[in-house]
Write a protein that holds these residues in place. Structure first.
Motif: not given
Length: 331
Positions: A104-105, A110-112, A117-118, A124-127
């Motif tokens: 989690x972040x 929103x831009x960050x 996530x990109x 290979x990490x789903x954030x």
């Protein structure tokens, strides 16, 4: 120091600082960090900063002080590099852990979130991104950390018995106040919200790295960073309009005050000290020994040299401090 009898069109400095850093076009929506930017961080210096966090996390799991399943949370991750480093080291150092970990972040911008996530997807990490501590899940252990977060909260500025306000044309105004001199961060509500979440989690640890000291500084230490130059409070006040949203704004963190706020919510202190001592406490020397055994000497030598910046007394090592809080008492 300009005194004014009318504050109808002015706002306290904290409001200006919020817009400066977090508003539309605010500095943190496009901050430049690293050699070509305005300032360095420990993350810029070495991947072993994230490696130390990963190594410490695995140690807490081994001791049963944290348990799986687990949520790893970075507050204020900027571009996501530190999260990426943490997960890279977890992959290298563990088996059967990442399958039970979510990432989690805690990021209001929103831009960050999009940037993070990109970047993590490439590694290979789903954030998963949330904007408030209250959005974090509490059905698993929490390992939360932040680097240079607390010194970025908007603050009030008090000097000589007067509090700083700013007019619509960026004119500084001063108003009488009984408050003590210095920078007064407005982080109380945030800590309370985070503590509410922690209270519902099975087990948790919160690690904070930042500029600062244990106790309040005498005087105003607000400063700005621009192209690796440090501008002091006088420079800032005399050039508000020119500097607005173009520089970072920061101040020293009073870790005693921060620790006390968390303690009021039931947190226990595991460690406070310099970044050098913190990274040793978290296992950096042992991690480097493991790295030396499994990597070519030239690779080890290069990365160990970079890691030295993290503990160098003339670099990050002494000026930065760390506070580790937890749901459990120290051993």
């Amino acid at each position: 120091m300009k005194q004014s009898s009318s504050f109808d069109n002015s706002k306290p400095f904290s409001a200006l600082m919020f817009g400066w850093l977090y508003g539309h076009g605010g500095y943190y929506t496009r901050a430049r960090i690293g050699k070509g930017g305005d300032f360095y961080t420990a993350v810029s210096a070495s991947t072993f900063f994230g490696g130390s966090l990963a190594f410490y996390l695995l140690d807490l799991l081994e001791k049963g002080q944290l348990t799986l399943p687990l949520n790893i949370v970075e507050i204020g991750a900027h571009g996501g590099q530190l999260l990426g480093d943490v997960f890279s080291f977890l992959r290298a150092l563990s088996n059967g852990v990442l399958e039970h970990v979510q990432c989690f972040s805690l990021e209001p911008l929103v831009p960050l979130r999009t940037l993070q996530q990109a970047y993590l997807a490439q590694r290979g990490v789903k954030l998963q991104c949330v904007s408030s501590p209250l959005e974090l899940p509490t059905d698993a252990s929490l390992f939360i950390y932040c680097n240079e977060l607390w010194d970025s909260f908007p603050c009030e500025v008090v000097q000589g018995g007067k509090m700083l306000y700013v007019d619509t044309d960026f004119t500084p105004l001063w108003r009488d106040t009984p408050l003590e001199q210095g920078c007064m961060p407005l982080w109380q509500d945030y800590v309370k919200g985070l503590a509410q979440v922690l209270a519902r989690a099975p087990k948790w640890v919160v690690i904070s790295f930042d500029y600062g000291q244990y106790g309040k500084r005498d005087g105003v230490d607000l400063r700005a960073y621009w192209q690796h130059r440090v501008l002091d409070f006088t420079d800032i006040v005399e050039n508000l309009a020119a500097l607005y949203q173009r520089t970072d704004l920061t101040y020293d963190v009073d870790f005693k005050s921060l620790e006390s706020l968390f303690a009021q919510q039931g947190a226990r202190s595991l460690f406070y000290g310099t970044q050098t001592k913190a990274l040793i406490y978290m296992g950096l020397p042992k991690l480097l020994e493991l790295f030396e055994k499994h990597m070519p000497f030239t690779t080890y030598q290069r990365e160990a040299f970079k890691a030295r910046a993290l503990v160098d007394p003339n670099g990050f090592g002494e000026r930065f401090k760390a506070l580790i809080l937890a749901s459990f008492a120290p051993e």
